[in-house]
Design a protein around this motif. Structure first.
Motif, PDB file in Angstrom:
ATOM      1  N   ASN A  53       1.049  -1.192  -0.130  1.00  0.00           N
ATOM      2  CA  ASN A  53       0.115   0.115  -0.119  1.00  0.00           C
ATOM      3  C   ASN A  53       0.845   1.432   0.113  1.00  0.00           C
ATOM      4  N   GLU A  54       1.803   1.163  -0.773  1.00  0.00           N
ATOM      5  CA  GLU A  54       3.002   2.431  -0.855  1.00  0.00           C
ATOM      6  C   GLU A  54       3.610   2.737   0.196  1.00  0.00           C
ATOM      7  N   ASN A  55       3.809   1.699   1.163  1.00  0.00           N
ATOM      8  CA  ASN A  55       4.542   2.076   2.279  1.00  0.00           C
ATOM      9  C   ASN A  55       5.697   0.910   2.264  1.00  0.00           C
ATOM     10  N   ALA A  56       6.693   1.143   2.725  1.00  0.00           N
ATOM     11  CA  ALA A  56       7.931  -0.153   2.590  1.00  0.00           C
ATOM     12  C   ALA A  56       7.908  -0.526   4.308  1.00  0.00           C
ATOM     13  N   TYR A  57       8.343  -1.856   4.434  1.00  0.00           N
ATOM     14  CA  TYR A  57       8.589  -2.542   5.632  1.00  0.00           C
ATOM     15  C   TYR A  57       9.643  -3.491   5.470  1.00  0.00           C
ATOM     16  N   ASP A  58      10.160  -3.612   6.590  1.00  0.00           N
ATOM     17  CA  ASP A  58      11.582  -4.694   6.759  1.00  0.00           C
ATOM     18  C   ASP A  58      10.963  -6.150   6.941  1.00  0.00           C
ATOM     19  N   LEU A  59      11.142  -6.836   6.040  1.00  0.00           N
ATOM     20  CA  LEU A  59      10.646  -8.098   6.286  1.00  0.00           C
ATOM     21  C   LEU A  59      11.523  -8.847   7.187  1.00  0.00           C
ATOM     22  N   LEU A  60      12.613  -8.597   7.644  1.00  0.00           N
ATOM     23  CA  LEU A  60      13.750  -9.295   8.313  1.00  0.00           C
ATOM     24  C   LEU A  60      13.879  -8.856  10.017  1.00  0.00           C
TER      25      LEU A  60
ATOM     26  N   ILE B 241      -1.660  -1.657  -6.031  1.00  0.00           N
ATOM     27  CA  ILE B 241      -0.934  -2.559  -6.822  1.00  0.00           C
ATOM     28  C   ILE B 241      -1.132  -2.087  -8.295  1.00  0.00           C
ATOM     29  N   ASN B 242      -2.222  -1.956  -8.689  1.00  0.00           N
ATOM     30  CA  ASN B 242      -2.329  -1.441 -10.009  1.00  0.00           C
ATOM     31  C   ASN B 242      -1.820   0.073 -10.308  1.00  0.00           C
ATOM     32  N   LEU B 243      -1.933   0.738  -9.374  1.00  0.00           N
ATOM     33  CA  LEU B 243      -1.442   2.104  -9.530  1.00  0.00           C
ATOM     34  C   LEU B 243       0.062   2.366  -9.683  1.00  0.00           C
ATOM     35  N   SER B 244       0.652   1.237  -8.694  1.00  0.00           N
ATOM     36  CA  SER B 244       2.200   1.262  -8.806  1.00  0.00           C
ATOM     37  C   SER B 244       2.611   0.710 -10.150  1.00  0.00           C
ATOM     38  N   LEU B 245       1.912  -0.261 -10.570  1.00  0.00           N
ATOM     39  CA  LEU B 245       2.293  -0.844 -11.912  1.00  0.00           C
ATOM     40  C   LEU B 245       1.931  -0.008 -13.011  1.00  0.00           C
TER      41      LEU B 245
ATOM     42  N   ALA C 168       4.135  -7.579  -7.159  1.00  0.00           N
ATOM     43  CA  ALA C 168       2.567  -8.280  -7.104  1.00  0.00           C
ATOM     44  C   ALA C 168       1.860  -7.966  -8.388  1.00  0.00           C
ATOM     45  N   GLY C 169       0.875  -8.868  -8.481  1.00  0.00           N
ATOM     46  CA  GLY C 169       0.375  -8.962  -9.872  1.00  0.00           C
ATOM     47  C   GLY C 169      -1.026  -8.121  -9.966  1.00  0.00           C
ATOM     48  N   SER C 170      -1.212  -7.512 -11.299  1.00  0.00           N
ATOM     49  CA  SER C 170      -2.297  -6.798 -11.511  1.00  0.00           C
ATOM     50  C   SER C 170      -3.477  -7.444 -11.522  1.00  0.00           C
ATOM     51  N   GLU C 171      -4.722  -6.714 -11.468  1.00  0.00           N
ATOM     52  CA  GLU C 171      -5.988  -7.623 -11.532  1.00  0.00           C
ATOM     53  C   GLU C 171      -6.775  -6.575 -11.872  1.00  0.00           C
ATOM     54  N   ARG C 172      -7.995  -7.291 -12.456  1.00  0.00           N
ATOM     55  CA  ARG C 172      -9.163  -6.318 -13.033  1.00  0.00           C
ATOM     56  C   ARG C 172     -10.105  -6.543 -11.935  1.00  0.00           C
TER      57      ARG C 172
ATOM     58  N   ARG D 254       0.040  -9.597  -1.927  1.00  0.00           N
ATOM     59  CA  ARG D 254      -0.479  -8.221  -1.755  1.00  0.00           C
ATOM     60  C   ARG D 254       0.754  -7.279  -1.946  1.00  0.00           C
ATOM     61  N   SER D 255       1.771  -7.539  -2.162  1.00  0.00           N
ATOM     62  CA  SER D 255       3.074  -6.336  -1.926  1.00  0.00           C
ATOM     63  C   SER D 255       4.039  -6.758  -2.998  1.00  0.00           C
ATOM     64  N   HIS D 256       4.677  -5.775  -3.362  1.00  0.00           N
ATOM     65  CA  HIS D 256       6.047  -5.894  -4.188  1.00  0.00           C
ATOM     66  C   HIS D 256       7.196  -6.240  -3.184  1.00  0.00           C
ATOM     67  N   CYS D 257       8.056  -7.127  -3.566  1.00  0.00           N
ATOM     68  CA  CYS D 257       9.124  -7.626  -2.636  1.00  0.00           C
ATOM     69  C   CYS D 257      10.259  -7.406  -3.196  1.00  0.00           C
TER      70      CYS D 257
END
Length: 512
Positions: A145-152, A268-272, A247-251, A217-220
């Motif tokens: 959702n256009e916020n970045a988080y540390d996965l580690l 997701i669609n907006l960032s793509l 993340a994959g686009s969807e209609r 639901r996120s870009h990694c």
């Protein structure tokens, strides 16, 4: 050095191959021809044509294995990465088309994807390259959702998303991007890297949608940073490998998602969309259009991947599409996007850095040697072991050789013969008289004086160069002291450099 973007295509197997499978043909594993149906639900752009052709670096059909994809796509990229070049591999496609399966894999070890196989390959290659010393660092982040988080960050395992620290982005005067609240972990072996990957994938945002039971639901962005140093010289380098699962686009009209899933799909669609705008702008610039501005800043993802898309980076894209007619509109959109990406190219260079401390140490040693030689030269020279041998040989020749051979030899011929001998081009000096022997020694003396003058000149040059390195080293130490004080008062910061890489000091990698 120019590096053309490489674009690969992977087709996901159809769940109903006989009734609703997309009709296509693959030519020489490089060209995909899509046979368009005459009647498609919701309509189809360009439906007047019978087929569409798309060219790729390689096309992987539905039967292609994970190992086959990795060998053809990833191996050459990682070899460049280990040689000191930045590299990026990203997967793009609609939701449910197999991006995460390609990048991370499935439940079993045999079905592991690009990222775990890349970790194995990197450590195997490091063990083979014995003349290099390496350090490996790993970071793993998601853009949700256009916020970045540390996965580690282990604390994220026990706390809800709302309490996570967001990764903050800063850009300095040199256009270097700084990321605050992103942890970097040193990795000493393959297992440590796999553990970090599994931890990040466990934390990553995943939901079930009508289009995909396990939808990302996120870009990694999984980043491997390599610090390498050639032990035979002072040449060092720092390179980065970004492995990106978008993340994959969807209609929305097709997926019928609501609530939080709908909000996620919008982001997701907006960032793509912003990603596509960047690709279009780069294409226009390549074709000669007066396009000065590239809209990297429109989204966090394109900002972070700025170097990958238009900078110092070898970039590879894996496009994934569904093989069913129900998704043919989304598949054609992915195919058209991939053709635009394939037209791009980056200017890449090896990220070399000189270890200043090692250079200064070597120059100091050379300085001491040259000073001793200069002192000997100024005193008129000392009797070394080699000089004693020459004197003994001269005495023996005086006792054995005649005064003159009766053959006239020019001084130029004598000098050439002496130079060949001293340069080990001939095993010995063939002299036929005492007179010729004396002329050879005179030629040696002249050559010695000439070389000593060259040594004095070289010593002066090295002394001046050493003073410059001392000044550079002093400034580096002051900068390092400043950064240490800053790090003690702020969270860890990762620096993504476009034009240069951070200075590094190397230690031997611990035995595994």
């Amino acid at each position: 050095m120019k590096s053309q973007f490489e674009v690969y295509l992977r087709l996901k197997p159809s769940s109903n191959q006989s009734q609703n499978a997309m009709q296509y043909q693959i030519y020489q594993n490089k060209k995909l021809q899509v046979l368009l149906p005459k009647h498609v639900k919701f309509g189809l752009v360009n439906n007047s044509r019978d087929n569409l052709d798309f060219n790729f670096t390689h096309v992987f059909d539905q039967k292609s294995s994970q190992e086959h994809v990795f060998t053809n796509v990833t191996t050459p990229v990682i070899n460049s990465f280990l040689d000191g070049y930045n590299a990026t591999i990203f997967a793009y496609g609609q939701t449910g088309s197999g991006k995460t399966y390609t990048m991370s894999g499935a439940e079993t070890w045999q079905l592991r994807g690009v990222i775990p196989r890349a970790l194995s390959y990197i450590f195997d290659e490091i063990d083979k390259r014995t003349k290099f010393e390496y350090k490996i660092y790993i970071s793993f982040m998601e853009i949700y959702n256009e916020n970045a988080y540390d996965l580690l960050e282990k604390r994220h395992l026990e706390t809800p998303l709302e309490q996570w620290n967001k990764i903050a982005l800063f850009e300095d005067d040199q256009n270097n991007i700084h990321l605050k609240n992103l942890s970097i972990h040193q990795c000493n072996n393959e297992q440590e890297g796999i553990d970090l990957l599994m931890m990040g994938n466990f934390i990553r945002q995943v939901s079930s949608t009508p289009m995909n039971q396990s939808s990302s639901r996120s870009h990694c962005i999984f980043t491997v940073t390599l610090e390498g140093c050639d032990t035979t010289s002072e040449t060092c380098f720092v390179s980065k490998l970004h492995l990106v699962d978008l993340a994959g686009s969807e209609r929305i009209s097709k997926s019928q998602v609501e609530g939080n899933l709908l909000n996620e799909a919008k982001y997701i669609n907006l960032s793509l969309t912003y990603l596509e705008q960047v690709i279009i702008a780069l294409n226009e610039r390549m074709k000669g259009a007066n396009r000065q501005h590239i809209p990297y800043r429109n989204s966090l993802m394109t900002t972070l991947l700025k170097d990958s898309l238009g900078g110092n980076c070898k970039t590879v894209m894996i496009a994934t599409i569904s093989s069913e007619n129900d998704n043919i509109e989304e598949s054609l959109s992915t195919l058209r996007f991939s053709q635009r990406v394939g037209q791009l190219e980056n200017e890449i260079r090896r990220n070399e850095k000189v270890d200043l401390e090692a250079v200064v140490k070597r120059l100091e040693q050379e300085k001491l040697v040259l000073i001793r030689e200069l002192e000997q030269y100024q005193r008129g020279g000392t009797s070394t072991s080699s000089n004693k041998k020459i004197q003994q040989q001269q005495q023996q020749q005086q006792n054995l050789l005649p005064q003159s051979s009766g053959v006239t030899i020019s001084q130029k011929e004598v000098q050439e013969k002496v130079e060949l001998y001293l340069n080990e081009r001939i095993p010995s000096l063939d002299v036929k008289s005492i007179e010729e022997t004396q002329r050879c020694f005179e030629a040696m003396k002249d050559l010695y004086n000439t070389r000593m003058k060259e040594y004095v000149t070289e010593l002066t040059f090295i002394s001046e160069k050493l003073q410059k390195y001392d000044e550079i080293l002093t400034r580096k130490k002051e900068q390092s002291s400043f950064l240490e004080q800053k790090e003690n008062s702020s969270p860890e910061i990762e620096v993504y450099r476009r034009n240069e890489s951070p200075q590094i000091t190397f230690k031997k990698r611990p035995n595994q």
